[in-house]
Each structure stands twice: as C-alpha cells, then as structure tokens.
Design a protein around this motif. Structure first.
Motif, short mmCIF file in Angstrom:
data_model
loop_
_atom_site.label_atom_id
_atom_site.label_comp_id
_atom_site.label_asym_id
_atom_site.label_seq_id
_atom_site.Cartn_x
_atom_site.Cartn_y
_atom_site.Cartn_z
N VAL A 6 0.88 -1.17 0.00
CA VAL A 6 0.00 0.00 0.00
C VAL A 6 0.91 1.22 0.00
O VAL A 6 1.79 1.35 0.86
N ILE A 7 0.72 2.10 -0.97
CA ILE A 7 1.53 3.31 -1.10
C ILE A 7 0.66 4.52 -0.80
O ILE A 7 -0.36 4.73 -1.44
N LEU A 38 4.25 1.76 2.25
CA LEU A 38 5.25 2.69 1.78
C LEU A 38 4.65 4.09 1.81
O LEU A 38 3.64 4.36 1.16
N ILE A 39 5.27 4.96 2.58
CA ILE A 39 4.77 6.32 2.75
C ILE A 39 5.74 7.26 2.04
O ILE A 39 6.94 7.26 2.33
N VAL A 78 9.36 4.52 4.74
CA VAL A 78 9.15 5.92 4.38
C VAL A 78 10.22 6.29 3.36
O VAL A 78 11.37 5.88 3.48
N CYS A 79 9.81 7.02 2.35
CA CYS A 79 10.72 7.43 1.28
C CYS A 79 11.74 8.43 1.83
O CYS A 79 11.38 9.50 2.33
N ALA A 80 13.00 8.08 1.74
CA ALA A 80 14.09 8.93 2.24
C ALA A 80 14.10 10.27 1.51
O ALA A 80 14.28 11.33 2.13
N GLU A 81 13.89 10.24 0.21
CA GLU A 81 13.90 11.48 -0.58
C GLU A 81 12.74 12.40 -0.18
O GLU A 81 12.91 13.61 -0.08
N SER A 82 11.57 11.82 0.10
CA SER A 82 10.42 12.62 0.51
C SER A 82 10.69 13.31 1.84
O SER A 82 10.32 14.46 2.04
#
Length: 118
Positions: A6-7, A38-39, A78-82
């Motif tokens: 789930v994104i 995945l957030i 969690v997306c590191a770039e975000s």
C-alpha cells in the motif's frame, strides 16, 4: 498468501487517503495477507510528531497507527527522498519505520503481488 504493498502519497489531513490506507492495511493483515506500507510524498507529514489535526477540524488518526503493531504489521517504509525534500528525518517520526531509497522501493514493488496507491 499475497504480498500487498500500500503506497500513501497524499498529505495526512487533506483527504481521507491515509485513514483509508490504514484501514486497508488492517483489513489485509486480518485476513492473513503479507502487507507493506510505503509512505512517500506529502504523506510523510502523517508521521511527524506534534500534529494538531483538531485545528483543522480533523480527527487525530495517529493513535490508530499504533494498531499496526497489534496486527503484526512491521513492514513500514518511508521514502528517504520525501523526508529530505520536506526538511525531515527519521529521528522525528512517531513510528519506527525503515527509510527506503529508490532501489529499495523498486525491490518492494518487485516482490508485490498487488500494489494499491492512495
């Protein structure tokens, strides 16, 4: 058993998509599916401490995030770039999550049987 990713990409209180993602995760886990959350994007704000959703007239769903542990959902990314793009880092998050780089996200998606984007 399916592996469902789930994104979440939407800001936490702009719409109900994060609450819906949380509900989906709990439902999938209850029926013994392997789930990963995945957030990314503005959804990373949902993990920030010191939120005040009542000022927006919204219910605070962050307490419900603790339910993930009860359902043995521990694949939280969690997306590191975000995080970086929004001036955040994983030390200020309310959940224990793994940071995911682009190649990590690609690996998660490659393992998935089904992907749900909210």
């Amino acid at each position: 058993m399916k592996h469902i990713v789930v994104i979440s990409q939407q800001a936490p209180y702009a719409q109900q998509s994060l609450k819906e993602a949380l509900d989906l995760l709990l439902i999938f886990a209850a029926i013994d599916q392997e789930v990963t959350w995945l957030i990314e994007g503005d959804a990373v704000f949902a993990l920030a401490a010191e939120q005040q959703p009542k000022l927006l007239g919204q219910k605070d769903f962050t307490k419900a995030l603790k339910m993930l542990e009860l359902y043995d959902i521990d694949s939280l990314y969690v997306c590191a770039e975000s995080l970086t793009d929004r001036g955040m880092d994983d030390s200020a998050l309310i959940l224990d999550v793994k940071t995911a780089l682009t190649q990590d996200k690609q690996a998660l998606l490659a393992k998935a049987t089904q992907v749900v984007v909210l």
